[in-house]
Design an enzyme around this catalytic site. Structure first.
Site, short mmCIF file in Angstrom:
data_model
loop_
_atom_site.label_atom_id
_atom_site.label_comp_id
_atom_site.label_asym_id
_atom_site.label_seq_id
_atom_site.Cartn_x
_atom_site.Cartn_y
_atom_site.Cartn_z
N SER A 170 19.07 -65.84 -45.60
CA SER A 170 19.53 -67.82 -46.14
C SER A 170 18.17 -68.07 -45.99
O SER A 170 16.93 -68.92 -46.53
CB SER A 170 19.59 -68.57 -45.45
OG SER A 170 19.57 -68.61 -44.49
N SER A 193 20.05 -64.11 -41.35
CA SER A 193 18.85 -64.85 -42.16
C SER A 193 17.53 -64.76 -41.72
O SER A 193 17.10 -65.46 -42.83
CB SER A 193 19.64 -66.16 -42.18
OG SER A 193 20.50 -65.92 -43.70
N LYS A 230 11.73 -73.51 -41.42
CA LYS A 230 13.10 -73.18 -42.74
C LYS A 230 12.82 -75.04 -42.60
O LYS A 230 13.42 -75.88 -41.75
CB LYS A 230 13.82 -72.94 -42.01
CG LYS A 230 14.90 -72.12 -43.14
CD LYS A 230 15.98 -71.35 -42.39
CE LYS A 230 17.39 -71.37 -43.14
NZ LYS A 230 18.11 -70.04 -42.43
N1 GLN Z 1 23.09 -63.89 -45.67
C1 GLN Z 1 24.71 -64.16 -44.86
C2 GLN Z 1 25.42 -64.88 -44.93
O1 GLN Z 1 25.02 -65.59 -46.38
C3 GLN Z 1 23.87 -64.23 -43.51
C4 GLN Z 1 23.68 -66.52 -43.52
C5 GLN Z 1 23.24 -66.71 -42.53
O2 GLN Z 1 22.54 -65.96 -41.54
N2 GLN Z 1 22.64 -67.71 -42.53
O3 GLN Z 1 26.60 -66.13 -44.82
#
Ligand code: GLN
Length: 471
Positions: A150, A174, A75
């Site tokens: 994400s 994420s 990532k």
């Molecule tokens: N979907 C969650 C958010 O938007 C988790 C994001 C993440 O774990 N980086 O914050």
């Protein structure tokens, strides 16, 4: 699907070589990824490393490090020296990492070869990878749908068969939610099990890095390679310091029934209930539990996380890193650089976070959310005296269509089962429990097992007994 295990067997037997595998990847990925957009960058120089790995297998066979020649995608919020680290933001479009993250070092020492950087929601804020400044990633299972986020690029890279392993980061789900949407295994470790040194911070008290893979055994191997105390991250701990949790033949698993009573898609719920039957058939005990505070996780998360985001992202000021706009004074440099560099979701969270930390509102919001977090930890500690794991669906729905969740709140609700895990710092694993039919396509849905602090090894134990690998 190739797993780390099958690929390594082929390397050892000579059925294929790292050079062949990486050459094939480099030859095909640009075309194959045109539609999916999982990769922001592909590393052509990985071929040189592959050649060295091939030589080593010839010389030493099985007497080589366990990940030798295994292609891994990262990532793009994880620093790999001399490569771009953009976090899918215009702010860092031309930023090059000056050192390796600790997890990168450890994976490399184990022989892994980094083949490319994957797309993500900007600075890891989002649940669909639609918040990338470089265009969304599509779900390889159904390209009209999102891969989740994400770490959506990492999930798509594994799901499309480009790599057997991709690394993601998980601040509120994420790794797990995209794994669920793409039919993969995803693991979020106990907070502190894995070093955050060289990861771009989103919510420092929540962030952990972990693997997305085709099999539970691969997730375990990759996690164990990355994990461990690191002098560069004072929050790292050895999970051995937690009370010992030996594996068991029969586990007790708690189902927070009330938590599942609202907003969960019916097909997801029936797949979940079927998974419970499979657990019982395997001899495990399943009991209903109540987690009233855990259910408030989403509200607390969307106070704590933006607070940390607003503080962590203050460093992107047009002076220290990345994009810099001219201004008549320093304030205008800050304003113009940040206005141009950040996307809408990042700005929304910085504003929200600044508000909840401001002197008039700190106690009412941030203080309350931190208190809720403490209470949630106590609630969990009590529950884990009675059960070994807590079971939920990973997300309330299967992958949704691109553009379907334009309302930020609708998107945030996808995190309902994952964020309490980060708030309390416990580990969790997801793997596919079944598929649900949508528009003639079978969409994967994941089940989430949550363990107590330090219960990482036990999560791999039960997950291995309930799921093998993606076919
Ligand atoms: N979907 C969650 C958010 O938007 C988790 C994001 C993440 O774990 N980086 O914050």
């Amino acid at each position: 699907m190739d797993t780390v295990k099958t690929l390594r067997e082929k390397y050892i037997s000579g059925a294929t070589t790292p050079t062949e595998v990486i050459q094939r990847f480099l030859d095909s990925i640009k075309d194959n990824d045109k539609e999916i957009n999982a990769f922001l960058e592909v590393y052509e120089d990985s071929l040189e490393e592959a050649k060295k790995a091939t030589e080593l297998y010839k010389e030493k066979g099985a007497d080589t490090p366990e990940l030798l020649g295994i292609p891994i995608a990262l990532k793009n919020n994880i620093l790999l020296k001399s490569k771009k680290a953009t976090a899918s933001s215009k702010m860092l479009e031309n930023y090059t990492a000056v050192y390796d993250a600790t997890i990168v070092k450890r994976l490399r020492e184990a022989g892994a070869i980094f083949v490319g950087a994957t797309n993500m929601d900007e600075f890891a804020m989002g649940g669909s990878t639609e918040n990338s400044a470089f265009g969304p990633t599509k779900n390889p299972v159904d390209v009209s749908r999102v891969p989740g986020g994400s770490s959506g690029g990492s999930a798509a890279a594994v799901a499309m068969g480009a790599v057997p392993v991709a690394i993601g980061t998980d601040t509120g789900g994420s790794i797990r939610q995209p794994a669920s949407y793409c039919g993969l295994v995803g693991f979020k470790p106990t907070y502190g099990a894995v070093s955050r040194y060289g990861l771009m911070a989103m919510g420092s008290s929540l962030d952990q890095a972990g693997p997305l893979t085709n099999s539970v055994a691969d997730a375990e191997l990759v996690h164990n390679t990355m994990a461990g105390v690191d002098e560069m991250d004072a929050t790292t701990i050895s999970v051995d310091t937690y009370p010992e949790l030996p594996n068991k033949e029969k586990y007790t698993i708690g189902i927070p029934r009330h938590f599942l009573s609202e907003g969960v898609d019916e097909d997801v719920l029936s797949a979940f209930n079927q998974h419970i039957e499979e657990l019982k058939a395997a001899g495990h005990e399943v009991v209903d539990i109540d987690l009233p505070l855990f259910e408030q996780g989403l509200a607390a998360y969307y106070v704590v996380m933006p607070a940390e985001v607003s503080s962590n992202l203050a460093r992107y000021d047009g002076i220290r890193y990345g994009l810099s706009e001219d201004g008549k004074d320093l304030l205008e440099v800050y304003e113009k650089s940040r206005a141009k560099g950040f996307g809408a979701e990042v700005k929304r969270r910085v504003l929200l976070g600044t508000h909840v930390l401001s002197s008039g509102y700190y106690d009412a919001y941030y203080g309350k959310a931190e208190l809720a977090r403490k209470k949630m930890r106590e609630e969990l500690a009590d529950i884990f005296k009675k059960v070994d794991f807590i079971l939920t669906p990973t997300a309330p729905t299967p992958a949704f269509k691109l553009g379907e969740k334009a309302d930020p709140l609708a998107m945030y609700k996808q995190d309902i089962f994952t964020v309490p895990v980060n708030l309390t710092g416990v580990p969790a694993i997801t793997f596919p429990m079944n598929t649900v039919e949508r528009d003639g396509k079978s969409l994967p849905v994941g089940v989430q097992y949550i363990g107590p602090h330090g219960g990482d090894a036990r999560l791999f134990d039960i997950a291995k007994s309930m799921y093998d690998e993606r076919k």
